[in-house]
Design a protein around this motif. Structure first.
Motif, PDB file in Angstrom:
ATOM      1  N   SER A   1       1.006  -1.338   0.016  1.00 32.17           N
ATOM      2  CA  SER A   1      -0.095  -0.081  -0.042  1.00 32.17           C
ATOM      3  C   SER A   1       0.621   1.327   0.142  1.00 32.17           C
ATOM      4  N   PRO A   2       1.811   1.359   0.882  1.00 34.12           N
ATOM      5  CA  PRO A   2       2.731   2.688   0.684  1.00 34.12           C
ATOM      6  C   PRO A   2       3.471   2.538  -0.382  1.00 34.12           C
ATOM      7  N   GLY A   3       3.945   1.561  -0.985  1.00 34.65           N
ATOM      8  CA  GLY A   3       4.444   1.741  -2.336  1.00 34.65           C
ATOM      9  C   GLY A   3       3.760   2.172  -3.450  1.00 34.65           C
ATOM     10  N   ARG A   4       2.382   1.769  -3.563  1.00 32.53           N
ATOM     11  CA  ARG A   4       1.642   2.066  -4.434  1.00 32.53           C
ATOM     12  C   ARG A   4       1.177   3.487  -4.441  1.00 32.53           C
ATOM     13  N   TRP A   5       0.895   3.952  -3.109  1.00 35.26           N
ATOM     14  CA  TRP A   5       0.466   5.519  -3.014  1.00 35.26           C
ATOM     15  C   TRP A   5       1.831   6.305  -3.240  1.00 35.26           C
ATOM     16  N   THR A   6       3.035   5.919  -2.907  1.00 34.89           N
ATOM     17  CA  THR A   6       4.185   6.612  -3.422  1.00 34.89           C
ATOM     18  C   THR A   6       4.342   6.902  -5.049  1.00 34.89           C
ATOM     19  N   ALA A   7       4.159   5.766  -5.592  1.00 42.78           N
ATOM     20  CA  ALA A   7       4.043   5.609  -6.855  1.00 42.78           C
ATOM     21  C   ALA A   7       3.182   6.685  -7.752  1.00 42.78           C
ATOM     22  N   ARG A   8       2.058   6.467  -7.087  1.00 42.56           N
ATOM     23  CA  ARG A   8       0.958   7.142  -7.649  1.00 42.56           C
ATOM     24  C   ARG A   8       1.146   8.864  -7.569  1.00 42.56           C
ATOM     25  N   LEU A   9       1.662   9.122  -6.303  1.00 41.67           N
ATOM     26  CA  LEU A   9       2.072  10.709  -6.119  1.00 41.67           C
ATOM     27  C   LEU A   9       3.187  10.925  -6.868  1.00 41.67           C
ATOM     28  N   ALA A  10       4.168   9.918  -7.470  1.00 39.64           N
ATOM     29  CA  ALA A  10       5.250  10.470  -8.148  1.00 39.64           C
ATOM     30  C   ALA A  10       4.985  10.704  -9.638  1.00 39.64           C
ATOM     31  N   ALA A  11       3.686   9.882  -9.956  1.00 39.12           N
ATOM     32  CA  ALA A  11       3.374   9.829 -11.302  1.00 39.12           C
ATOM     33  C   ALA A  11       2.699  11.067 -11.317  1.00 39.12           C
ATOM     34  N   ARG A  12       1.942  11.580 -10.314  1.00 42.55           N
ATOM     35  CA  ARG A  12       1.161  12.965 -10.445  1.00 42.55           C
ATOM     36  C   ARG A  12       2.100  13.957 -10.443  1.00 42.55           C
ATOM     37  N   LEU A  13       3.218  14.021  -9.848  1.00 43.82           N
ATOM     38  CA  LEU A  13       3.922  15.248  -9.814  1.00 43.82           C
ATOM     39  C   LEU A  13       4.861  15.193 -10.913  1.00 43.82           C
ATOM     40  N   ARG A  14       5.251  14.060 -11.466  1.00 36.18           N
ATOM     41  CA  ARG A  14       6.414  14.255 -12.235  1.00 36.18           C
ATOM     42  C   ARG A  14       6.075  13.232 -13.659  1.00 36.18           C
ATOM     43  N   GLY A  15       5.067  12.717 -13.551  1.00 39.00           N
ATOM     44  CA  GLY A  15       4.516  12.011 -14.912  1.00 39.00           C
ATOM     45  C   GLY A  15       4.766  10.324 -14.576  1.00 39.00           C
ATOM     46  N   LYS A  16       3.976   9.967 -15.646  1.00 39.46           N
ATOM     47  CA  LYS A  16       3.984   8.328 -15.358  1.00 39.46           C
ATOM     48  C   LYS A  16       5.414   7.563 -15.603  1.00 39.46           C
ATOM     49  N   ARG A  17       6.310   8.218 -16.327  1.00 38.47           N
ATOM     50  CA  ARG A  17       7.678   7.725 -16.775  1.00 38.47           C
ATOM     51  C   ARG A  17       8.488   7.470 -15.153  1.00 38.47           C
ATOM     52  N   GLN A  18       7.941   8.589 -14.090  1.00 37.05           N
ATOM     53  CA  GLN A  18       8.856   8.645 -13.012  1.00 37.05           C
ATOM     54  C   GLN A  18       8.163   7.832 -11.930  1.00 37.05           C
ATOM     55  N   ALA A  19       6.965   7.051 -12.179  1.00 35.29           N
ATOM     56  CA  ALA A  19       6.401   6.148 -11.151  1.00 35.29           C
ATOM     57  C   ALA A  19       7.072   4.801 -11.133  1.00 35.29           C
ATOM     58  N   ARG A  20       8.269   4.887 -11.374  1.00 30.84           N
ATOM     59  CA  ARG A  20       8.893   3.431 -10.881  1.00 30.84           C
ATOM     60  C   ARG A  20      10.170   3.788 -10.285  1.00 30.84           C
ATOM     61  N   PRO A  21      10.796   2.961  -9.533  1.00 30.39           N
ATOM     62  CA  PRO A  21      11.943   3.318  -9.069  1.00 30.39           C
ATOM     63  C   PRO A  21      13.075   3.383  -9.894  1.00 30.39           C
ATOM     64  N   HIS A  22      14.244   3.952  -9.573  1.00 28.97           N
ATOM     65  CA  HIS A  22      15.503   4.029 -10.599  1.00 28.97           C
ATOM     66  C   HIS A  22      16.280   2.613 -10.258  1.00 28.97           C
ATOM     67  N   ARG A  23      16.622   2.105 -11.545  1.00 28.14           N
ATOM     68  CA  ARG A  23      17.232   0.950 -11.371  1.00 28.14           C
ATOM     69  C   ARG A  23      18.353   1.098 -12.216  1.00 28.14           C
ATOM     70  N   ILE A  24      19.619   0.435 -11.586  1.00 25.79           N
ATOM     71  CA  ILE A  24      20.930   0.174 -12.111  1.00 25.79           C
ATOM     72  C   ILE A  24      21.264  -1.271 -12.333  1.00 25.79           C
ATOM     73  N   ALA A  25      21.514  -1.500 -13.215  1.00 21.85           N
ATOM     74  CA  ALA A  25      22.117  -3.012 -13.541  1.00 21.85           C
ATOM     75  C   ALA A  25      23.152  -3.413 -12.764  1.00 21.85           C
ATOM     76  N   TRP A  26      22.933  -4.632 -12.130  1.00 22.48           N
ATOM     77  CA  TRP A  26      23.981  -5.258 -11.386  1.00 22.48           C
ATOM     78  C   TRP A  26      25.239  -5.467 -12.089  1.00 22.48           C
ATOM     79  N   SER A  27      25.440  -5.647 -13.317  1.00 22.26           N
ATOM     80  CA  SER A  27      26.284  -5.824 -13.952  1.00 22.26           C
ATOM     81  C   SER A  27      27.476  -4.477 -14.112  1.00 22.26           C
ATOM     82  N   LYS A  28      26.838  -3.370 -13.769  1.00 20.85           N
ATOM     83  CA  LYS A  28      27.535  -2.258 -13.696  1.00 20.85           C
ATOM     84  C   LYS A  28      28.348  -1.979 -12.318  1.00 20.85           C
ATOM     85  N   VAL A  29      28.076  -2.905 -11.470  1.00 23.27           N
ATOM     86  CA  VAL A  29      29.016  -2.960 -10.123  1.00 23.27           C
ATOM     87  C   VAL A  29      30.418  -2.905 -10.556  1.00 23.27           C
TER      88      VAL A  29
END
Length: 119
Positions: A55-83
């Protein structure tokens, strides 16, 4: 290595030692008949609030989508291969200036903090 103990909540830096944030989540690939394999780390408020529950994860994703757009409604990911190195910090072979990871901080600096008198 115990991933949750050794990776989660550690500081992430790029190849120029610029602090990006902390590891807020891990993404694993499930493989039949083999152990799971880490494929990425997640950073940001969405990944962090998911740790508190769905529930908190969905709420934060909806808030991020509303403030910054749907593309920003996901966490930032960095590939493990870049370690590049795992020590006190986790160093990734990326240039943070070429990503959108700091876009939220830049938006806050411009639209909120920059308008505070004396900021």
């Amino acid at each position: 290595m115990q991933l949750l103990r050794d990776i989660l909540d550690k500081q992430v830096v790029d190849r120029e030692q610029i602090k990006i944030g902390k590891v807020d989540g891990l993404v694993a690939e499930l493989r039949e008949g083999k152990p799971p394999r880490v494929i990425a780390v997640e950073l940001g408020a969405i990944a962090l609030t998911r740790r508190l529950g769905a529930s908190p994860g969905r709420w934060t994703a909806r808030l991020a989508a509303r403030l910054r757009g749907k593309r920003q409604a996901r966490p930032h990911r960095i590939a493990w291969s870049k370690v590049r190195d795992i020590g006190v910090d986790i160093e990734f072979d990326i240039d943070v200036r070429r990503t959108k990871i700091l876009a939220w901080q830049n938006w806050l600096r411009t639209h909120i903090v920059g308008r505070i008198p004396g900021a």
